[in-house]
Design an enzyme around this catalytic site. Structure first.
Site, short mmCIF file in Angstrom:
data_model
loop_
_atom_site.label_atom_id
_atom_site.label_comp_id
_atom_site.label_asym_id
_atom_site.label_seq_id
_atom_site.Cartn_x
_atom_site.Cartn_y
_atom_site.Cartn_z
N CYS A 49 -8.24 1.72 12.53
CA CYS A 49 -7.56 0.97 13.59
C CYS A 49 -8.02 -0.49 13.56
CB CYS A 49 -7.91 1.59 14.96
SG CYS A 49 -7.09 0.75 16.30
N TYR A 64 0.83 -1.22 0.00
CA TYR A 64 0.00 0.00 0.00
C TYR A 64 0.86 1.26 0.00
CZ TYR A 64 -4.40 -2.40 0.11
OH TYR A 64 -5.48 -3.16 -0.28
N ALA A 80 -9.95 6.34 -21.79
CA ALA A 80 -10.87 7.31 -21.18
C ALA A 80 -10.40 8.75 -21.36
CB ALA A 80 -11.02 6.99 -19.69
N GLN A 85 -14.91 2.26 -8.07
CA GLN A 85 -14.28 1.13 -7.39
C GLN A 85 -12.86 1.53 -6.96
OE1 GLN A 85 -15.16 -2.79 -9.68
NE2 GLN A 85 -15.28 -1.13 -11.17
N ASN A 86 -12.41 2.67 -7.44
CA ASN A 86 -11.03 3.09 -7.20
C ASN A 86 -10.87 3.64 -5.78
OD1 ASN A 86 -10.68 2.42 -9.85
ND2 ASN A 86 -10.73 4.52 -10.60
N VAL A 87 -9.67 3.46 -5.26
CA VAL A 87 -9.38 3.94 -3.91
C VAL A 87 -8.36 5.08 -3.96
CG1 VAL A 87 -9.88 1.68 -2.91
CG2 VAL A 87 -7.53 2.21 -3.61
N GLU A 124 -10.41 -2.45 -24.15
CA GLU A 124 -10.55 -3.91 -24.31
C GLU A 124 -12.02 -4.33 -24.30
OE1 GLU A 124 -6.46 -4.15 -24.25
OE2 GLU A 124 -7.77 -5.92 -24.42
N HIS A 158 -15.17 0.75 -2.68
CA HIS A 158 -14.09 -0.06 -2.10
C HIS A 158 -13.20 0.74 -1.16
CE1 HIS A 158 -14.53 -2.78 -5.89
NE2 HIS A 158 -15.48 -2.99 -5.00
C1 BV8 Z 1 -17.52 -9.62 -1.10
C2 BV8 Z 1 -9.90 -2.31 -2.82
C3 BV8 Z 1 -18.46 -11.11 0.45
C4 BV8 Z 1 -8.60 -2.78 -2.31
C5 BV8 Z 1 -10.86 -4.05 -4.26
C6 BV8 Z 1 -13.82 -15.99 -3.40
C7 BV8 Z 1 -13.55 -15.60 -2.09
C8 BV8 Z 1 -13.99 -14.40 -1.56
C9 BV8 Z 1 -14.73 -13.54 -2.37
C10 BV8 Z 1 -14.98 -13.94 -3.68
C11 BV8 Z 1 -14.55 -15.14 -4.20
N1 BV8 Z 1 -14.95 -15.22 -5.50
C12 BV8 Z 1 -15.63 -14.10 -5.83
C13 BV8 Z 1 -15.66 -13.32 -4.73
C14 BV8 Z 1 -16.24 -12.05 -4.63
C15 BV8 Z 1 -15.09 -11.06 -4.78
C16 BV8 Z 1 -14.79 -10.95 -6.27
O1 BV8 Z 1 -15.57 -10.39 -6.99
N2 BV8 Z 1 -13.63 -11.51 -6.69
C17 BV8 Z 1 -13.26 -11.43 -8.11
C18 BV8 Z 1 -11.73 -11.38 -8.24
C19 BV8 Z 1 -13.83 -12.66 -8.82
N3 BV8 Z 1 -15.59 -9.83 -4.25
C20 BV8 Z 1 -15.35 -9.52 -2.96
O2 BV8 Z 1 -14.67 -10.19 -2.21
C21 BV8 Z 1 -16.07 -8.29 -2.47
N4 BV8 Z 1 -16.69 -8.58 -1.22
O3 BV8 Z 1 -17.96 -10.26 -2.01
O4 BV8 Z 1 -17.78 -9.88 0.20
C22 BV8 Z 1 -19.31 -10.79 1.58
C23 BV8 Z 1 -20.67 -10.59 1.37
C24 BV8 Z 1 -21.46 -10.33 2.45
C25 BV8 Z 1 -20.89 -10.23 3.72
C26 BV8 Z 1 -19.52 -10.41 3.90
C27 BV8 Z 1 -18.71 -10.67 2.82
C28 BV8 Z 1 -15.07 -7.15 -2.23
C29 BV8 Z 1 -14.49 -6.72 -3.54
C30 BV8 Z 1 -13.64 -5.48 -3.30
C31 BV8 Z 1 -12.18 -5.87 -3.30
N5 BV8 Z 1 -11.37 -4.66 -3.22
N6 BV8 Z 1 -10.14 -2.93 -4.13
C32 BV8 Z 1 -7.46 -2.12 -3.03
O5 BV8 Z 1 -7.66 -1.41 -4.05
O6 BV8 Z 1 -6.33 -2.32 -2.57
S1 BV8 Z 1 -11.17 -4.64 -5.79
C33 BV8 Z 1 -10.14 -4.02 -6.97
O7 BV8 Z 1 -10.64 -4.54 -8.20
C34 BV8 Z 1 -10.14 -2.51 -7.14
O8 BV8 Z 1 -11.09 -1.82 -6.38
C35 BV8 Z 1 -10.51 -2.38 -8.61
O9 BV8 Z 1 -11.09 -1.20 -8.92
C36 BV8 Z 1 -11.45 -3.50 -8.70
C37 BV8 Z 1 -12.00 -3.89 -10.01
O10 BV8 Z 1 -10.97 -3.93 -10.91
P1 BV8 Z 1 -11.04 -2.83 -12.09
O11 BV8 Z 1 -11.24 -1.50 -11.47
O12 BV8 Z 1 -12.01 -3.28 -13.10
O13 BV8 Z 1 -9.57 -2.86 -12.61
P2 BV8 Z 1 -8.94 -3.95 -13.59
O14 BV8 Z 1 -7.47 -3.79 -13.54
O15 BV8 Z 1 -9.56 -5.29 -13.32
O16 BV8 Z 1 -9.47 -3.50 -15.04
C38 BV8 Z 1 -9.04 -2.26 -15.57
C39 BV8 Z 1 -9.84 -2.08 -16.84
O17 BV8 Z 1 -9.50 -0.80 -17.38
C40 BV8 Z 1 -9.52 -3.10 -17.91
O18 BV8 Z 1 -10.74 -3.58 -18.47
C41 BV8 Z 1 -8.74 -2.30 -18.96
O19 BV8 Z 1 -9.02 -2.74 -20.28
C42 BV8 Z 1 -9.28 -0.93 -18.77
N7 BV8 Z 1 -8.37 0.15 -19.15
C43 BV8 Z 1 -7.01 0.14 -19.17
N8 BV8 Z 1 -6.56 1.35 -19.58
C44 BV8 Z 1 -7.65 2.13 -19.79
C45 BV8 Z 1 -8.81 1.38 -19.52
N9 BV8 Z 1 -10.06 1.88 -19.64
C46 BV8 Z 1 -10.17 3.16 -20.06
N10 BV8 Z 1 -9.10 3.95 -20.35
C47 BV8 Z 1 -7.84 3.46 -20.21
N11 BV8 Z 1 -6.77 4.26 -20.51
ZN ZN Z 2 -7.24 2.42 17.92
#
Ligand code: BV8
Ligand code: ZN
Length: 240
Positions: free
Chosen positions: A126, A64, A231, A100-102, A215, A118
């Site tokens: 804490c 981080y 974008a 979704q960005n942080v 993509e 997110h």
């Molecule tokens: C939940 C914060 C349950 C942190 C992020 C197995 C175990 C546990 C969970 C799961 C599992 N299987 C599935 C899940 C659910 C899981 C999930 O979806 N997993 C995925 C991988 C399959 N989701 C979760 O765990 C969520 N919570 O389900 O909780 C629950 C429910 C009830 C009660 C209790 C618990 C939590 C998900 C949040 C995770 N945190 N980020 C940090 O940032 O450090 S996610 C992370 O991915 C980022 O936030 C990011 O934004 C997000 C999504 O990715 P994208 O933003 O799409 O980025 P990516 O690189 O993938 O794509 C970029 C795109 O941009 C590409 O398409 C590219 O072509 C395009 N691009 C590139 N250049 C450009 C462009 N576009 C335009 N212009 C350009 N120039």
């Molecule tokens: Zn504390």
């Protein structure tokens, strides 16, 4: 295609926007699943989890801190500013930005109240008491950062995989996409849930969808317009 999409945008009285890491790519911030997204050969899914943090908080904090350093030197680009211009044209009741960005670049560009599904990399929480605070230092001293209230280990104020999203923010995002006539989906691979579920939810109630992504993604063949462009180039043409 651009003229038709621009007309749709002009006619819509409520627009929702969903952004992902791709909207910050042209600001120099690596995306999660694209080139540069790896760090010391770790995948984000390996590090952005409570288990990884419990196992090795120092490693996760180093990741981080590395990202905070990159983001601190990144600037919002024309695409971020085009969204701010659209927001000022549509007004607060006609525009909702969901991200979704942080990285906080939408805030720095002037977006008034992005819904951060997110969390925020500049907020710390804490691991013991309920305290949370903003810390903008790119390098922590002492490292890793501690809670100013109880000196326990701090964690990044983001939502990790396996953690649930902030309920009130999530509900506002669901309302925005079901109320909007149009949703712009910008720079997301649409594979992370529940955020990606907002798009089929919008389509289910007849909301039009415009995607901006160089993509193909799982939603590309079901949207009304897919602009395969960066974008930073496309949004000024589409929105201004
Ligand atoms: C939940 C914060 C349950 C942190 C992020 C197995 C175990 C546990 C969970 C799961 C599992 N299987 C599935 C899940 C659910 C899981 C999930 O979806 N997993 C995925 C991988 C399959 N989701 C979760 O765990 C969520 N919570 O389900 O909780 C629950 C429910 C009830 C009660 C209790 C618990 C939590 C998900 C949040 C995770 N945190 N980020 C940090 O940032 O450090 S996610 C992370 O991915 C980022 O936030 C990011 O934004 C997000 C999504 O990715 P994208 O933003 O799409 O980025 P990516 O690189 O993938 O794509 C970029 C795109 O941009 C590409 O398409 C590219 O072509 C395009 N691009 C590139 N250049 C450009 C462009 N576009 C335009 N212009 C350009 N120039
Ligand atoms: Zn504390």
């Amino acid at each position: 295609m651009l003229t038709d999409a621009r007309k749709l945008i002009q006619q819509a009285s409520h627009i929702a926007v969903l952004t992902g890491a791709g909207i910050s790519a042209e600001s120099g911030i690596p995306t999660f699943r694209g080139p540069g997204g790896l760090w010391r050969n770790f995948r984000p899914e390996d590090l952005a989890t409570p288990e990884a943090f419990a196992r090795d908080p120092i490693l996760v904090w180093e990741w981080y801190q590395w990202r905070r350093g990159i983001i601190a030197h990144a600037e919002p680009h024309a695409g971020h500013f085009a969204l701010v211009a659209l927001e000022s044209r549509k007004g607060r009741t006609g525009f909702t930005l969901i991200t979704q960005n942080v990285d906080g670049l939408h805030d720095r560009a002037g977006s008034s109240a992005p819904l951060k599904l997110h969390g925020d990399i500049w907020t710390l929480r804490c691991t013991c008491c309920a305290h949370s605070w903003v810390d903008l230092r790119p390098d922590f001293n002492p490292f890793p950062p501690a809670c100013p209230e109880c000196q326990s280990l701090a964690r990044p104020g983001v939502v990790w995989f396996g953690e649930s999203l902030p309920q009130d923010t999530w509900r506002l995002a669901e309302q925005a996409v079901t109320f909007a006539e149009l949703i712009l989906v910008i720079g997301t691979s649409s594979v992370v849930f529940p955020a990606a579920g907002l798009i089929p939810l919008a389509r289910h109630v007849g909301t039009k969808v415009i995607e901006v992504n160089p993509e193909e993604t799982p939603i590309s063949d079901s949207v009304d317009f897919h602009f395969r462009a960066p974008a930073g180039e496309l949004l000024p043409l589409l929105l201004e």
